[in-house]
Design an enzyme around this catalytic site. Structure first.
Site, PDB file in Angstrom:
ATOM      1  N   SER A 143      92.946  26.178  57.920  1.00  0.00           N
ATOM      2  CA  SER A 143      93.700  25.094  57.289  1.00  0.00           C
ATOM      3  C   SER A 143      95.138  25.262  57.712  1.00  0.00           C
ATOM      4  CB  SER A 143      93.612  25.189  55.760  1.00  0.00           C
ATOM      5  OG  SER A 143      94.595  24.392  55.126  1.00  0.00           O
ATOM      6  N   TYR A 156      94.775  28.968  47.157  1.00  0.00           N
ATOM      7  CA  TYR A 156      94.243  28.401  48.393  1.00  0.00           C
ATOM      8  C   TYR A 156      95.002  28.927  49.605  1.00  0.00           C
ATOM      9  CZ  TYR A 156      92.571  24.892  51.718  1.00  0.00           C
ATOM     10  OH  TYR A 156      92.011  24.261  52.791  1.00  0.00           O
TER      11      TYR A 156
END
Length: 271
Positions: A143, A156
């Protein structure tokens, strides 16, 4: 003839978003696909849509035995595995450390790191014997949060930094027989869910207010890619012929987030 003619890939989290787009693209490139997917509903959808081109196993990426079942069933049906894609993930929807309830910190950390970090690690462990036979490759979905702040909250962001570490360490450990790489998508509208420990299991990115504008204005290219538009990077990395000298590489498919600082430092404006 496609780039992956005759190859077999095992993909986790293939029921929606980037995972589902990868199934479609890899089939178009000539591959057969094994899938590990948690949702019973999505398992049925995949089987109905793709028929004999896929074998779908319902299971949890955080359980080693479920990863092993997916490997075994893929090999039983298709005879081998050339590529493992650790793609399953969950998101924390930008919950800051200040806003994280202390009574939920342990459970939300364990749940998010379980899927995002333990999941790809367990998948790699389970598939390793088969990839040694084919001298195949591993691709992890990272990501933009694996490189930059503000791509999520601390849970995250930390989990995706950990996946970057997995790519680099496994690329080192498993060379020269197995290549290990990653793809780091930027903001993409998918069915990405949050941890149930934070009450986010039904949250999706499409329900976030002004999410398209937020994604578009945070990258220099002002793009909000579809899941399909990230798949070419995975195809390249899965092809031993076309990326035979690439390991420990992470392709950033994020609209150019890494050059944001140059615009602000120079006082420049977008054209």
């Amino acid at each position: 003839m496609g780039w992956l003619e005759g190859k077999v890939a095992l993909i986790t989290g293939g029921g929606s978003g980037i995972g589902r787009a990868l199934i479609e693209r890899f089939i178009d490139e000539g591959a057969s696909i094994g899938v590990l997917e948690r949702s019973e509903e999505k398992v049925k959808e995949l089987q109905e849509q793709f028929g004999k081109k896929v074998v779908v196993v319902q299971g949890d990426v955080t359980l080693l035995e479920d990863n092993e079942r997916a490997v075994a069933e893929t090999v039983r049906v298709f005879g081998k595995i050339d590529t493992f894609i650790g793609n399953a993930g969950i998101f924390d929807y930008f919950v800051s450390l200040l806003d994280l309830p202390k009574e939920k910190l342990d459970t939300s950390f364990d749940e998010l790191f379980g899927v995002n970090v333990k999941g790809p690690l367990y998948g790699a462990k389970a598939v390793l014997p088969e990839l040694l036979k084919t001298q195949g490759n591993i691709i992890f979905t990272v990501s933009n949060a694996g490189f930059y702040p503000a791509g999520g909250g601390p849970l995250y962001t930390a989990s995706k930094h950990a996946v970057v570490g997995l790519v680099r360490e496994l690329a080192y450990e498993l060379s020269p027989k197995i290549r290990v790489n990653g793809v780091a998508p930027g903001g993409t509208l998918t069915d990405l869910r949050g941890p149930s420990a934070l009450g986010q299991e039904k949250q999706t990115q499409s329900k976030v207010d002004n999410i398209k504008d937020l994604m578009k204005t945070t990258n220099p290219l002002h793009v909000v890619p579809s899941p399909k538009q990230h798949t070419s990077a995975y195809v390249l990395l899965a092809s031993n012929k076309d990326s035979m000298a690439m390991t420990g590489v992470i392709i950033n498919s994020d609209g150019g987030l890494g050059v944001r600082g140059f615009h602000s430092a120079a006082g420049g404006e977008h054209l």
